[in-house]
Design an enzyme around this catalytic site. Sequence first.
Site, mmCIF file in Angstrom:
data_model
loop_
_atom_site.group_PDB
_atom_site.id
_atom_site.type_symbol
_atom_site.label_atom_id
_atom_site.label_comp_id
_atom_site.label_asym_id
_atom_site.label_seq_id
_atom_site.Cartn_x
_atom_site.Cartn_y
_atom_site.Cartn_z
ATOM 1 N N LEU A 101 0.798 -1.149 -0.056
ATOM 2 C CA LEU A 101 -0.109 -0.164 0.039
ATOM 3 C C LEU A 101 0.830 1.229 0.077
ATOM 4 C CD1 LEU A 101 -2.717 -1.265 2.564
ATOM 5 C CD2 LEU A 101 -2.868 -1.081 0.066
ATOM 6 N N GLU A 102 0.821 2.093 -0.949
ATOM 7 C CA GLU A 102 1.644 3.047 -1.326
ATOM 8 C C GLU A 102 0.945 4.515 -1.107
ATOM 9 O OE1 GLU A 102 3.812 2.762 -4.884
ATOM 10 O OE2 GLU A 102 4.360 0.730 -4.439
ATOM 11 N N HIS A 103 -0.122 4.429 -0.377
ATOM 12 C CA HIS A 103 -0.974 5.841 -0.290
ATOM 13 C C HIS A 103 -1.181 6.019 1.065
ATOM 14 C CE1 HIS A 103 -1.387 6.020 -4.740
ATOM 15 N NE2 HIS A 103 -1.625 4.775 -4.730
#
Length: 564
Positions: A389-391
Amino acid sequence: MHRTRTLAGPLALAVGAGLVLAGGTGTGTAQAAEDRNVARNAGFESGLTGWTCSANSGTTVTSPVHGGAAALKATPAGLDHAKCSQTVAVLPDSTYQLSAWVQGGYAYLGASGTGTTDVSTWTPGSTGWQQLSTSFRTGPSTTSVTVYTHGWYGQAAYHADDVSVFGPDGGGDGDPDPVVPAPPSGLAAGAVTSSSVALSWSPVSGAAGYHVYRDGTRVQSVSGTSATVTGLTADTSYGFQVSAHNAAGESARSAAVTARTAPGGTDPNPNVPKHAVTGYWQNFDNGARVQKLRDVQAQYDIIAVSFADSTATPGQIVFNLDPAVGYASVADFKADIAAKKAAGKSVIISVGGEKGNVTINSDASATAFADSAYALMREYGFDGVDIDLEHGINSTYLTKALRQLSAKAGPGMVLTMAPQTIDMQNTGTEYFKTALAVKDILTVVNMQYYNSGSMLGCDGKVYAQGSVDFLTALACIQLQNGLDPSQVGLGVPASPRGAGSGYVDPSVVKNALDCLTRGTGCGSFKPSRTWPSLRGAMTWSTNWDATAGNAWSDAVGPHVHNLP
Protein backbone atom coordinates in the site's frame (compact mmCIF):
# COMPACT_ATOMS: atom_id res chain seq x y z
CA MET A 1 5.14 -0.82 -6.91
CA HIS A 2 6.41 1.17 -9.87
CA ARG A 3 6.45 4.83 -8.90
CA THR A 4 7.95 7.88 -10.55
CA ARG A 5 7.95 10.38 -7.69
CA THR A 6 11.42 11.53 -6.61
CA LEU A 7 12.49 13.12 -3.36
CA ALA A 8 15.96 14.07 -4.46
CA GLY A 9 15.27 17.67 -5.47
CA PRO A 10 14.04 19.26 -2.20
CA LEU A 11 16.45 17.22 -0.12
CA ALA A 12 19.43 18.25 -2.18
CA LEU A 13 18.30 21.88 -2.13
CA ALA A 14 17.80 21.89 1.61
CA VAL A 15 21.18 20.38 2.31
CA GLY A 16 22.90 22.54 -0.27
CA ALA A 17 21.41 25.69 1.24
CA GLY A 18 23.02 24.87 4.58
CA LEU A 19 19.74 24.13 6.36
CA VAL A 20 20.22 23.42 10.05
CA LEU A 21 19.29 19.75 10.33
CA ALA A 22 19.43 19.20 14.05
CA GLY A 23 19.84 21.11 17.23
CA GLY A 24 20.01 24.78 17.97
CA THR A 25 22.69 27.12 19.17
CA GLY A 26 21.73 27.64 22.77
CA THR A 27 24.50 26.93 25.15
CA GLY A 28 21.84 27.39 27.78
CA THR A 29 21.53 28.33 31.38
CA ALA A 30 19.48 26.61 34.03
CA GLN A 31 15.82 27.30 33.32
CA ALA A 32 13.87 29.27 35.92
CA ALA A 33 10.99 27.83 37.88
CA GLU A 34 8.45 29.76 35.80
CA ASP A 35 9.32 27.91 32.57
CA ARG A 36 6.26 27.17 30.47
CA ASN A 37 5.07 26.67 26.91
CA VAL A 38 4.81 30.25 25.68
CA ALA A 39 3.08 29.27 22.40
CA ARG A 40 -0.63 30.07 22.10
CA ASN A 41 -3.16 27.53 20.84
CA ALA A 42 -0.27 25.08 20.57
CA GLY A 43 -2.54 22.11 19.82
CA PHE A 44 -4.79 23.96 17.35
CA GLU A 45 -7.79 23.20 19.54
CA SER A 46 -9.09 26.74 18.84
CA GLY A 47 -8.72 26.53 15.07
CA LEU A 48 -6.01 28.84 13.73
CA THR A 49 -6.36 31.39 16.53
CA GLY A 50 -2.93 32.90 17.14
CA TRP A 51 -1.52 31.48 13.89
CA THR A 52 -1.08 33.05 10.45
CA CYS A 53 -0.74 30.81 7.39
CA SER A 54 0.59 32.08 4.06
CA ALA A 55 -1.79 32.15 1.08
CA ASN A 56 -4.62 30.67 3.18
CA SER A 57 -2.72 27.40 3.06
CA GLY A 58 -3.63 26.24 6.57
CA THR A 59 -6.72 24.72 8.14
CA THR A 60 -7.48 22.54 11.13
CA VAL A 61 -8.58 18.93 10.93
CA THR A 62 -9.88 16.36 13.37
CA SER A 63 -7.88 13.50 11.84
CA PRO A 64 -5.04 12.75 12.00
CA VAL A 65 -4.23 14.35 15.34
CA HIS A 66 -1.34 13.75 17.71
CA GLY A 67 -3.08 14.99 20.85
CA GLY A 68 -6.44 16.52 21.66
CA ALA A 69 -9.14 16.87 19.02
CA ALA A 70 -7.48 18.95 16.29
CA ALA A 71 -4.28 19.47 14.32
CA LEU A 72 -2.98 21.79 11.62
CA LYS A 73 -3.07 20.74 7.98
CA ALA A 74 -1.15 23.03 5.60
CA THR A 75 -0.88 22.45 1.85
CA PRO A 76 1.92 23.87 -0.34
CA ALA A 77 0.77 25.17 -3.72
CA GLY A 78 2.74 26.74 -6.56
CA LEU A 79 5.50 28.88 -5.09
CA ASP A 80 3.92 28.93 -1.63
CA HIS A 81 5.32 26.42 0.89
CA ALA A 82 2.45 26.69 3.40
CA LYS A 83 4.17 28.60 6.18
CA CYS A 84 2.18 28.95 9.41
CA SER A 85 3.64 31.15 12.15
CA GLN A 86 2.98 33.02 15.36
CA THR A 87 4.92 35.55 17.42
CA VAL A 88 5.55 34.50 21.02
CA ALA A 89 6.63 36.60 24.00
CA VAL A 90 10.05 35.69 25.36
CA LEU A 91 12.63 37.02 27.82
CA PRO A 92 16.03 38.31 26.72
CA ASP A 93 19.14 36.17 27.20
CA SER A 94 17.10 33.01 27.69
CA THR A 95 17.08 29.52 26.19
CA TYR A 96 13.92 27.96 24.73
CA GLN A 97 13.26 24.39 23.63
CA LEU A 98 11.23 24.32 20.41
CA SER A 99 9.35 21.19 19.32
CA ALA A 100 6.32 20.04 17.34
CA TRP A 101 4.81 16.77 16.15
CA VAL A 102 4.47 16.46 12.36
CA GLN A 103 3.46 13.96 9.69
CA GLY A 104 2.64 13.91 5.98
CA GLY A 105 4.79 15.72 3.43
CA TYR A 106 8.05 17.53 4.03
CA ALA A 107 7.74 19.45 7.32
CA TYR A 108 9.96 22.19 8.74
CA LEU A 109 10.01 23.79 12.20
CA GLY A 110 11.96 26.90 13.06
CA ALA A 111 12.33 30.18 14.90
CA SER A 112 13.33 33.59 13.49
CA GLY A 113 14.03 36.96 15.05
CA THR A 114 15.80 35.34 17.97
CA GLY A 115 18.39 38.10 18.25
CA THR A 116 21.13 35.46 18.04
CA THR A 117 21.18 32.58 15.56
CA ASP A 118 17.87 31.59 14.01
CA VAL A 119 17.25 27.83 13.92
CA SER A 120 15.27 25.27 11.95
CA THR A 121 14.91 21.52 11.63
CA TRP A 122 12.99 19.32 9.22
CA THR A 123 11.93 15.84 8.17
CA PRO A 124 11.39 14.52 4.64
CA GLY A 125 7.90 13.31 5.51
CA SER A 126 6.27 10.25 7.04
CA THR A 127 2.97 8.43 7.35
CA GLY A 128 3.17 8.57 11.15
CA TRP A 129 3.78 11.29 13.71
CA GLN A 130 7.39 12.38 14.26
CA GLN A 131 8.68 14.93 16.74
CA LEU A 132 10.86 17.74 15.45
CA SER A 133 12.90 19.54 18.10
CA THR A 134 15.63 22.15 18.37
CA SER A 135 16.48 25.06 20.70
CA PHE A 136 17.40 28.73 20.48
CA ARG A 137 18.74 31.48 22.70
CA THR A 138 17.33 35.00 22.66
CA GLY A 139 19.44 38.12 22.30
CA PRO A 140 20.06 40.71 25.05
CA SER A 141 17.08 42.83 23.96
CA THR A 142 14.81 40.25 22.34
CA THR A 143 11.25 40.17 23.73
CA SER A 144 9.46 38.35 20.90
CA VAL A 145 10.33 35.56 18.47
CA THR A 146 8.46 34.17 15.46
CA VAL A 147 8.05 30.40 15.42
CA TYR A 148 6.85 28.67 12.29
CA THR A 149 6.17 25.48 10.41
CA HIS A 150 6.16 25.06 6.66
CA GLY A 151 6.22 22.41 3.96
CA TRP A 152 8.08 22.30 0.66
CA TYR A 153 7.30 23.26 -2.90
CA GLY A 154 5.50 20.57 -4.86
CA GLN A 155 5.23 18.22 -1.89
CA ALA A 156 2.14 16.85 -0.16
CA ALA A 157 0.30 18.58 2.67
CA TYR A 158 1.86 18.30 6.10
CA HIS A 159 0.20 18.07 9.51
CA ALA A 160 1.49 19.65 12.73
CA ASP A 161 0.28 19.41 16.32
CA ASP A 162 1.32 20.07 19.90
CA VAL A 163 3.83 22.85 19.26
CA SER A 164 5.95 23.72 22.28
CA VAL A 165 8.16 26.78 22.89
CA PHE A 166 9.30 25.87 26.39
CA GLY A 167 11.24 28.36 28.45
CA PRO A 168 10.94 31.41 30.74
CA ASP A 169 7.53 33.08 30.69
CA GLY A 170 7.78 36.21 28.58
CA GLY A 171 4.50 37.64 29.85
CA GLY A 172 2.31 36.47 26.98
CA ASP A 173 -0.84 34.39 27.13
CA GLY A 174 0.66 31.01 26.24
CA ASP A 175 -1.06 27.70 26.79
CA PRO A 176 -1.31 26.25 30.30
CA ASP A 177 1.64 24.24 31.49
CA PRO A 178 1.34 20.52 30.72
CA VAL A 179 0.54 18.16 33.57
CA VAL A 180 1.97 14.71 34.09
CA PRO A 181 -0.35 12.22 32.34
CA ALA A 182 -2.26 9.47 34.09
CA PRO A 183 -0.94 5.88 34.05
CA PRO A 184 -2.06 3.86 31.02
CA SER A 185 -4.88 1.36 31.45
CA GLY A 186 -5.95 -1.70 29.51
CA LEU A 187 -2.46 -3.17 29.07
CA ALA A 188 -2.81 -6.55 27.38
CA ALA A 189 -0.47 -9.12 25.88
CA GLY A 190 -1.24 -10.28 22.34
CA ALA A 191 0.54 -12.69 20.05
CA VAL A 192 3.74 -14.30 21.30
CA THR A 193 6.60 -16.05 19.56
CA SER A 194 9.61 -17.83 21.00
CA SER A 195 11.40 -14.45 21.18
CA SER A 196 8.74 -11.72 21.31
CA VAL A 197 5.54 -10.53 22.99
CA ALA A 198 3.10 -8.05 21.43
CA LEU A 199 1.54 -5.49 23.83
CA SER A 200 -1.27 -2.96 23.49
CA TRP A 201 -2.96 -0.47 25.82
CA SER A 202 -5.48 2.37 25.88
CA PRO A 203 -4.42 5.92 24.92
CA VAL A 204 -3.83 8.48 27.68
CA SER A 205 -4.98 12.08 27.29
CA GLY A 206 -2.07 14.51 27.12
CA ALA A 207 0.58 11.83 26.59
CA ALA A 208 3.35 12.54 24.11
CA GLY A 209 4.56 8.93 24.18
CA TYR A 210 4.93 5.78 26.25
CA HIS A 211 7.73 3.81 27.92
CA VAL A 212 7.61 0.00 28.01
CA TYR A 213 9.07 -1.92 30.95
CA ARG A 214 10.04 -5.60 31.08
CA ASP A 215 10.45 -6.97 34.59
CA GLY A 216 11.02 -3.44 35.90
CA THR A 217 13.56 -2.36 33.25
CA ARG A 218 12.68 0.14 30.53
CA VAL A 219 13.23 -1.60 27.20
CA GLN A 220 11.37 0.51 24.64
CA SER A 221 9.78 3.93 24.01
CA VAL A 222 7.00 4.39 21.46
CA SER A 223 4.61 7.13 20.34
CA GLY A 224 1.61 4.84 19.74
CA THR A 225 -0.38 2.47 21.95
CA SER A 226 1.25 -0.81 20.95
CA ALA A 227 4.71 -2.33 20.99
CA THR A 228 6.41 -5.64 20.37
CA VAL A 229 9.13 -6.53 22.86
CA THR A 230 11.77 -8.68 21.17
CA GLY A 231 14.98 -10.46 22.12
CA LEU A 232 13.25 -12.71 24.67
CA THR A 233 14.09 -16.27 25.68
CA ALA A 234 11.85 -19.10 24.50
CA ASP A 235 9.34 -20.63 26.93
CA THR A 236 9.95 -17.95 29.58
CA SER A 237 7.50 -15.84 31.61
CA TYR A 238 7.92 -12.02 31.66
CA GLY A 239 6.14 -9.16 33.41
CA PHE A 240 5.35 -5.98 31.46
CA GLN A 241 4.24 -2.45 32.38
CA VAL A 242 3.91 0.81 30.50
CA SER A 243 3.99 4.47 31.51
CA ALA A 244 2.92 7.67 29.74
CA HIS A 245 5.07 10.78 29.46
CA ASN A 246 5.03 14.34 28.17
CA ALA A 247 6.98 17.56 28.75
CA ALA A 248 5.83 17.63 32.38
CA GLY A 249 7.21 14.20 33.24
CA GLU A 250 6.45 10.48 33.37
CA SER A 251 3.35 8.88 34.86
CA ALA A 252 3.30 6.02 37.31
CA ARG A 253 3.51 2.63 35.64
CA SER A 254 0.42 0.68 34.65
CA ALA A 255 -0.75 -2.50 36.28
CA ALA A 256 1.52 -5.36 35.23
CA VAL A 257 0.61 -8.06 32.75
CA THR A 258 2.41 -11.39 32.47
CA ALA A 259 3.08 -13.27 29.24
CA ARG A 260 5.05 -16.41 28.42
CA THR A 261 7.00 -16.81 25.19
CA ALA A 262 6.40 -19.81 22.95
CA PRO A 263 8.70 -22.82 22.84
CA GLY A 264 11.43 -22.53 20.22
CA GLY A 265 12.12 -24.60 17.16
CA THR A 266 9.03 -23.97 15.00
CA ASP A 267 9.13 -22.63 11.43
CA PRO A 268 5.96 -20.67 10.61
CA ASN A 269 6.60 -20.76 6.83
CA PRO A 270 8.17 -24.14 6.03
CA ASN A 271 8.10 -23.54 2.25
CA VAL A 272 10.07 -20.29 2.48
CA PRO A 273 13.80 -21.06 2.46
CA LYS A 274 16.22 -19.45 4.88
CA HIS A 275 17.42 -17.17 2.08
CA ALA A 276 14.65 -16.37 -0.38
CA VAL A 277 14.07 -14.50 -3.63
CA THR A 278 10.74 -12.70 -4.04
CA GLY A 279 9.37 -11.65 -7.42
CA TYR A 280 6.22 -9.75 -8.38
CA TRP A 281 4.20 -11.30 -11.22
CA GLN A 282 2.19 -8.82 -13.28
CA ASN A 283 -1.51 -9.52 -13.79
CA PHE A 284 -1.51 -6.97 -16.62
CA ASP A 285 0.39 -6.01 -19.77
CA ASN A 286 2.49 -2.83 -19.47
CA GLY A 287 5.10 -3.58 -22.08
CA ALA A 288 7.04 -6.16 -20.11
CA ARG A 289 6.98 -9.77 -21.28
CA VAL A 290 3.58 -11.30 -20.55
CA GLN A 291 3.95 -14.47 -18.47
CA LYS A 292 1.74 -17.17 -17.16
CA LEU A 293 2.61 -18.27 -13.62
CA ARG A 294 4.00 -21.52 -14.97
CA ASP A 295 6.62 -19.45 -16.82
CA VAL A 296 7.94 -17.64 -13.74
CA GLN A 297 11.65 -18.33 -13.38
CA ALA A 298 12.65 -21.15 -11.02
CA GLN A 299 14.90 -18.89 -8.91
CA TYR A 300 11.87 -17.19 -7.33
CA ASP A 301 10.81 -18.66 -3.99
CA ILE A 302 7.95 -16.25 -3.25
CA ILE A 303 5.74 -15.11 -6.14
CA ALA A 304 3.54 -12.10 -5.40
CA VAL A 305 0.56 -11.93 -7.75
CA SER A 306 0.05 -8.24 -8.53
CA PHE A 307 -2.50 -6.98 -7.67
CA ALA A 308 -5.76 -7.50 -5.80
CA ASP A 309 -8.50 -4.95 -6.47
CA SER A 310 -10.52 -2.97 -3.93
CA THR A 311 -14.32 -2.83 -3.88
CA ALA A 312 -16.85 -0.23 -2.76
CA THR A 313 -16.73 -1.83 0.71
CA PRO A 314 -13.82 -0.29 2.69
CA GLY A 315 -11.10 -2.88 3.30
CA GLN A 316 -12.55 -5.52 1.01
CA ILE A 317 -10.43 -6.97 -1.80
CA VAL A 318 -11.14 -9.18 -4.82
CA PHE A 319 -8.99 -10.62 -7.59
CA ASN A 320 -9.79 -10.20 -11.27
CA LEU A 321 -7.67 -12.22 -13.69
CA ASP A 322 -6.67 -9.92 -16.56
CA PRO A 323 -7.48 -11.40 -20.00
CA ALA A 324 -4.27 -9.77 -21.27
CA VAL A 325 -2.28 -12.45 -19.46
CA GLY A 326 -3.67 -15.08 -21.83
CA TYR A 327 -5.25 -17.69 -19.56
CA ALA A 328 -8.07 -19.66 -21.19
CA SER A 329 -9.85 -19.88 -17.84
CA VAL A 330 -9.54 -19.07 -14.15
CA ALA A 331 -9.22 -22.82 -13.56
CA ASP A 332 -5.97 -22.83 -15.57
CA PHE A 333 -4.62 -20.00 -13.41
CA LYS A 334 -5.49 -21.90 -10.24
CA ALA A 335 -3.78 -24.98 -11.66
CA ASP A 336 -0.61 -22.96 -12.20
CA ILE A 337 -0.72 -21.79 -8.57
CA ALA A 338 -1.07 -25.40 -7.41
CA ALA A 339 1.85 -26.47 -9.60
CA LYS A 340 4.13 -23.76 -8.25
CA LYS A 341 3.22 -24.72 -4.69
CA ALA A 342 3.90 -28.37 -5.48
CA ALA A 343 7.35 -27.26 -6.63
CA GLY A 344 7.97 -25.74 -3.19
CA LYS A 345 7.17 -22.13 -4.08
CA SER A 346 4.93 -19.75 -2.14
CA VAL A 347 2.33 -17.85 -4.16
CA ILE A 348 0.74 -14.85 -2.45
CA ILE A 349 -1.68 -12.09 -3.41
CA SER A 350 -0.27 -8.54 -3.37
CA VAL A 351 -2.44 -5.67 -2.19
CA GLY A 352 -1.82 -2.14 -3.42
CA GLY A 353 0.78 -1.05 -5.95
CA GLU A 354 1.19 2.40 -7.47
CA LYS A 355 -2.46 2.73 -8.48
CA GLY A 356 -4.21 0.33 -6.10
CA ASN A 357 -5.46 1.54 -2.76
CA VAL A 358 -7.27 -0.32 0.00
CA THR A 359 -8.50 1.72 2.95
CA ILE A 360 -8.22 -0.02 6.32
CA ASN A 361 -8.98 2.59 9.00
CA SER A 362 -11.70 1.09 11.18
CA ASP A 363 -12.64 -2.16 12.89
CA ALA A 364 -15.20 -2.86 10.16
CA SER A 365 -12.71 -2.33 7.32
CA ALA A 366 -10.08 -4.44 9.13
CA THR A 367 -12.54 -7.31 9.37
CA ALA A 368 -13.60 -6.84 5.74
CA PHE A 369 -9.97 -7.10 4.65
CA ALA A 370 -9.28 -10.22 6.71
CA ASP A 371 -12.46 -11.96 5.54
CA SER A 372 -11.96 -11.15 1.86
CA ALA A 373 -8.23 -11.93 1.85
CA TYR A 374 -8.90 -15.30 3.48
CA ALA A 375 -11.63 -15.99 0.94
CA LEU A 376 -9.09 -15.40 -1.86
CA MET A 377 -6.59 -17.69 -0.16
CA ARG A 378 -9.18 -20.46 -0.05
CA GLU A 379 -10.49 -19.88 -3.59
CA TYR A 380 -7.16 -19.60 -5.41
CA GLY A 381 -4.78 -21.39 -3.06
CA PHE A 382 -2.71 -18.31 -2.20
CA ASP A 383 -0.25 -18.91 0.67
CA GLY A 384 -0.66 -15.42 2.11
CA VAL A 385 -0.59 -11.72 1.32
CA ASP A 386 1.84 -8.97 0.40
CA ILE A 387 1.19 -5.42 1.65
CA ASP A 388 2.28 -2.90 -0.97
CA LEU A 389 0.00 0.00 0.00
CA GLU A 390 1.68 3.20 -1.22
CA HIS A 391 -0.95 5.80 -0.35
CA GLY A 392 -0.70 5.81 3.44
CA ILE A 393 -1.70 3.21 6.02
CA ASN A 394 -3.14 3.19 9.52
CA SER A 395 -0.93 0.93 11.62
CA THR A 396 -3.55 0.31 14.29
CA TYR A 397 -6.19 -1.08 11.96
CA LEU A 398 -3.86 -2.72 9.44
CA THR A 399 -2.34 -4.61 12.37
CA LYS A 400 -5.81 -5.72 13.45
CA ALA A 401 -6.61 -6.82 9.91
CA LEU A 402 -3.42 -8.88 9.55
CA ARG A 403 -3.89 -10.51 12.94
CA GLN A 404 -7.46 -11.47 12.08
CA LEU A 405 -6.25 -12.93 8.78
CA SER A 406 -3.46 -14.85 10.52
CA ALA A 407 -5.96 -16.29 13.01
CA LYS A 408 -8.01 -17.61 10.08
CA ALA A 409 -5.13 -18.80 7.89
CA GLY A 410 -2.95 -20.34 10.58
CA PRO A 411 0.81 -20.23 11.29
CA GLY A 412 1.79 -21.21 7.75
CA MET A 413 0.59 -17.91 6.26
CA VAL A 414 3.25 -15.99 4.33
CA LEU A 415 3.17 -12.24 5.06
CA THR A 416 5.42 -9.87 3.13
CA MET A 417 5.58 -6.08 2.84
CA ALA A 418 7.04 -3.70 0.25
CA PRO A 419 7.17 -0.23 1.81
CA GLN A 420 8.87 2.71 0.14
CA THR A 421 12.14 4.02 1.58
CA ILE A 422 10.41 6.94 3.32
CA ASP A 423 8.13 4.46 5.10
CA MET A 424 11.02 2.77 6.94
CA GLN A 425 13.22 5.71 7.95
CA ASN A 426 12.39 5.26 11.65
CA THR A 427 10.17 3.26 13.98
CA GLY A 428 7.66 6.11 14.22
CA THR A 429 6.35 5.62 10.67
CA GLU A 430 3.08 3.75 10.19
CA TYR A 431 4.71 1.03 8.08
CA PHE A 432 7.53 0.42 10.56
CA LYS A 433 5.06 0.36 13.44
CA THR A 434 2.96 -2.19 11.57
CA ALA A 435 5.97 -4.38 10.78
CA LEU A 436 7.02 -4.43 14.44
CA ALA A 437 3.45 -4.99 15.65
CA VAL A 438 3.09 -8.12 13.47
CA LYS A 439 6.69 -9.28 13.80
CA ASP A 440 5.62 -12.66 15.13
CA ILE A 441 3.70 -13.44 11.90
CA LEU A 442 5.87 -11.46 9.45
CA THR A 443 7.92 -13.28 6.82
CA VAL A 444 9.91 -10.47 5.20
CA VAL A 445 9.92 -6.73 4.52
CA ASN A 446 11.26 -6.10 1.00
CA MET A 447 11.63 -2.33 1.04
CA GLN A 448 11.63 -0.65 -2.40
CA TYR A 449 15.12 0.85 -2.80
CA TYR A 450 14.08 2.85 -5.85
CA ASN A 451 12.01 5.83 -7.06
CA SER A 452 12.87 7.72 -3.88
CA GLY A 453 15.92 9.93 -4.34
CA SER A 454 18.53 10.38 -1.62
CA MET A 455 17.69 9.16 1.89
CA LEU A 456 19.25 8.95 5.36
CA GLY A 457 21.09 5.82 6.39
CA CYS A 458 21.39 4.35 9.88
CA ASP A 459 24.54 6.43 10.47
CA GLY A 460 22.65 9.70 9.90
CA LYS A 461 24.37 10.38 6.56
CA VAL A 462 22.55 11.01 3.28
CA TYR A 463 23.06 8.38 0.55
CA ALA A 464 22.09 8.59 -3.12
CA GLN A 465 20.01 5.76 -4.54
CA GLY A 466 21.67 3.43 -7.00
CA SER A 467 24.70 2.66 -4.83
CA VAL A 468 25.75 -0.18 -2.57
CA ASP A 469 25.83 2.30 0.33
CA PHE A 470 22.18 3.19 -0.30
CA LEU A 471 21.17 -0.47 0.00
CA THR A 472 23.28 -1.31 3.04
CA ALA A 473 22.86 1.89 5.08
CA LEU A 474 19.06 1.87 4.68
CA ALA A 475 18.74 -1.86 5.39
CA CYS A 476 20.74 -1.18 8.53
CA ILE A 477 17.89 1.00 9.88
CA GLN A 478 15.54 -1.98 9.87
CA LEU A 479 18.18 -4.38 11.19
CA GLN A 480 19.05 -2.12 14.12
CA ASN A 481 15.49 -1.20 15.06
CA GLY A 482 13.64 -4.40 15.84
CA LEU A 483 13.21 -6.52 12.73
CA ASP A 484 14.87 -9.91 12.71
CA PRO A 485 17.49 -10.24 9.94
CA SER A 486 15.36 -13.01 8.43
CA GLN A 487 12.63 -10.38 7.97
CA VAL A 488 14.74 -7.99 5.87
CA GLY A 489 15.12 -8.18 2.09
CA LEU A 490 16.45 -5.81 -0.57
CA GLY A 491 13.84 -4.74 -3.14
CA VAL A 492 15.23 -3.53 -6.49
CA PRO A 493 14.09 -3.23 -10.13
CA ALA A 494 14.87 -6.16 -12.43
CA SER A 495 15.88 -3.87 -15.29
CA PRO A 496 16.23 -0.15 -16.05
CA ARG A 497 12.72 -0.25 -17.54
CA GLY A 498 11.26 -1.74 -14.36
CA ALA A 499 11.26 1.56 -12.42
CA GLY A 500 11.62 5.25 -13.04
CA SER A 501 14.88 5.46 -11.10
CA GLY A 502 17.05 3.48 -8.73
CA TYR A 503 18.02 0.56 -10.95
CA VAL A 504 21.26 -1.07 -9.87
CA ASP A 505 23.25 -3.71 -11.67
CA PRO A 506 22.90 -7.21 -10.17
CA SER A 507 26.56 -7.00 -9.15
CA VAL A 508 25.67 -4.11 -6.80
CA VAL A 509 22.87 -6.17 -5.27
CA LYS A 510 25.27 -9.04 -4.69
CA ASN A 511 27.82 -6.71 -3.08
CA ALA A 512 25.16 -5.32 -0.75
CA LEU A 513 24.06 -8.81 0.26
CA ASP A 514 27.68 -9.77 0.96
CA CYS A 515 28.28 -6.57 2.93
CA LEU A 516 25.31 -7.20 5.20
CA THR A 517 25.86 -10.93 5.68
CA ARG A 518 29.64 -11.34 5.40
CA GLY A 519 31.15 -7.88 5.83
CA THR A 520 32.66 -7.91 2.33
CA GLY A 521 31.81 -5.93 -0.79
CA CYS A 522 30.85 -2.80 1.18
CA GLY A 523 31.21 0.74 -0.12
CA SER A 524 32.07 3.72 2.08
CA PHE A 525 29.52 2.57 4.65
CA LYS A 526 30.46 -0.58 6.51
CA PRO A 527 28.10 -1.82 9.26
CA SER A 528 29.52 -2.47 12.69
CA ARG A 529 28.35 -6.08 12.49
CA THR A 530 26.97 -8.60 10.01
CA TRP A 531 23.58 -10.33 9.78
CA PRO A 532 24.17 -13.76 8.18
CA SER A 533 20.47 -14.71 8.38
CA LEU A 534 19.33 -11.82 6.14
CA ARG A 535 16.36 -13.15 4.15
CA GLY A 536 17.42 -12.14 0.63
CA ALA A 537 16.18 -9.96 -2.22
CA MET A 538 13.06 -8.96 -4.14
CA THR A 539 12.51 -7.57 -7.62
CA TRP A 540 9.89 -5.78 -9.64
CA SER A 541 9.12 -7.82 -11.60
CA THR A 542 9.43 -11.38 -12.92
CA ASN A 543 8.07 -9.97 -16.19
CA TRP A 544 10.71 -7.25 -16.51
CA ASP A 545 13.32 -9.85 -15.55
CA ALA A 546 12.12 -12.06 -18.40
CA THR A 547 12.14 -9.06 -20.77
CA ALA A 548 15.83 -8.57 -19.95
CA GLY A 549 16.68 -12.22 -20.57
CA ASN A 550 16.45 -13.28 -16.88
CA ALA A 551 19.68 -11.38 -16.17
CA TRP A 552 18.54 -10.41 -12.67
CA SER A 553 17.32 -13.79 -11.42
CA ASP A 554 20.20 -15.67 -13.06
CA ALA A 555 22.70 -13.49 -11.17
CA VAL A 556 20.98 -12.64 -7.90
CA GLY A 557 19.04 -15.87 -7.36
CA PRO A 558 21.99 -18.26 -6.92
CA HIS A 559 23.82 -15.63 -4.87
CA VAL A 560 20.91 -15.34 -2.43
CA HIS A 561 20.57 -19.09 -2.12
CA ASN A 562 24.29 -19.40 -1.33
CA LEU A 563 24.36 -16.79 1.42
CA PRO A 564 25.68 -18.01 4.80
